[in-house]
Design an enzyme around this catalytic site. Sequence first.
Site, PDB file in Angstrom:
ATOM      1  N   LYS A  78      -8.907  -9.139  56.419  1.00 30.72           N
ATOM      2  CA  LYS A  78      -7.869 -10.127  56.762  1.00 30.72           C
ATOM      3  C   LYS A  78      -6.704  -9.885  55.826  1.00 30.72           C
ATOM      4  CE  LYS A  78      -7.498 -13.588  59.659  1.00 30.72           C
ATOM      5  NZ  LYS A  78      -8.206 -13.875  60.912  1.00 30.72           N
TER       6      LYS A  78
ATOM      7  N   ASP B 120      -2.481 -13.046  63.792  1.00 24.79           N
ATOM      8  CA  ASP B 120      -3.131 -14.321  63.481  1.00 24.79           C
ATOM      9  C   ASP B 120      -1.971 -15.322  63.487  1.00 24.79           C
ATOM     10  OD1 ASP B 120      -5.987 -15.290  62.432  1.00 24.79           O
ATOM     11  OD2 ASP B 120      -4.528 -16.391  61.257  1.00 24.79           O
TER      12      ASP B 120
END
Length: 447
Positions: free
Chosen positions: A128, A168
């Site tokens: 991430k 995201d």
Amino acid sequence: MYDDLTIENFMSGLVKRNPNEPEFHQAVKEVAESVIPFINANPKYKDAHILERMTEPDKVISFRVVWEDDEGNVRINRGYRVQFNNSIGPYKGGLRFSPTVNLSVLKFLGFEQTFKNSLTTLPIGAGKGGSDFNPKGKSDSEIMRFCQSFMTQLYQHIGANTDVPAGDIGVGAREISYMFGQYKRLTHQFESVLTGKALEFGGSLIRTEATGYGNAYFMEAMLKQHGGSISGKKCLVSGSGNVAIFCAEKIMRLGGTVLTLSDSGGGIYFENGLTQDLLEIIKDRKINKRQRLSEIAVELGAQFLEGQKPWGVAADLAFPCATQNELDEADAKSLAANNCIAVSEGANMPCTPEAVHLFAENNILYAPGKASNAGGVAVSALEMSQNSMRLAWSSEELENKLLGIMNDIHGQCVKHGERDGKVDYVQGANIAGFIKVADAMLAYGIA
Ligand code: GLU
């Protein structure tokens, strides 16, 4: 070897090693509560200290991002990539651009991604990244300059077989395009280094819809397991990004009525339910024109609930699709008081631990995001497959694959979470996600 693996001593060590990271502690604790009893019952994992290894990211990269705004001011942000675990495939997970981004948030998201990506059944590891850059109110050229500068730092750490970021919160098609263009410029490689690309240069059909559609499919599977369905149910959806919008669309197609959406300004309430026509307006205004719900509520003939979340509206089903910790204990009490029967998370960790506890006490079915929102990253993995084969599948094929994957994830949760005729989806998702990664780590030896 040691005998004393308890949730308390494991967590106290983790908190000591990772101070001031409350979101990361929260995500790990939820997993530790499920897997520590399982690890104690399976000494091969305990002796190899697999959970300690799994909670330590492989690598954390932090870098300076300098860019120039439209007024000629020099601006500085911090960029990150947390490469959490590549035991079952290249690091895979989104980039988040938001002022709320910090290391704690990205470590929680990277850790969750390890389990989520394992559950998809596809060969993807977990990562991430992102930045504390706030895209709100920025011009297109500012976004472009930021993305190019961000990629100029990030490109040396990623690659089609190394680490494949995606979008995201705050990172959509526009940002992915700028970053992909810059990667191509820097490396002279046209490769599957990012997913969520536009269709013209290797993107996959259904990727935009996948997280939201997948969440509705998961809810449908969970209700079916318990003798019900979405059809005829009143539904609350929070958020108004891709996840929320396409979750709402699939709920409507499955015969449910969507009563709400929301953004950081408040909730929007459709007394007679959202329609596809209204949703098309919302897609245009929110995704293309980046308007706020408060600006379009009147045009939509809906009530704007200033500063409020949707959870006070009476409904049968809840789909939190906004952000972490958006649904707390008080919200869970409202849902229970209105006889809500099930909650399925479209966002990552949107329900607080207290809310989840309350769901269990009130027999409200609860699907954790690592299972129910895995559809997005699953179709990202399918985008990688299509890129490797240099061909593109049809929407129909992809939607069938997505449905199959969501049903498979549901099946894994049932297999590992069923107790006395009831399914504990948290337990099921954590154990199933853990086993695949843990077995791969064991196979590699001490590494
Ligand atoms: N950001 C999404 C997630 O939380 C998608 C990641 C991806 O497609 O790699 O799973």
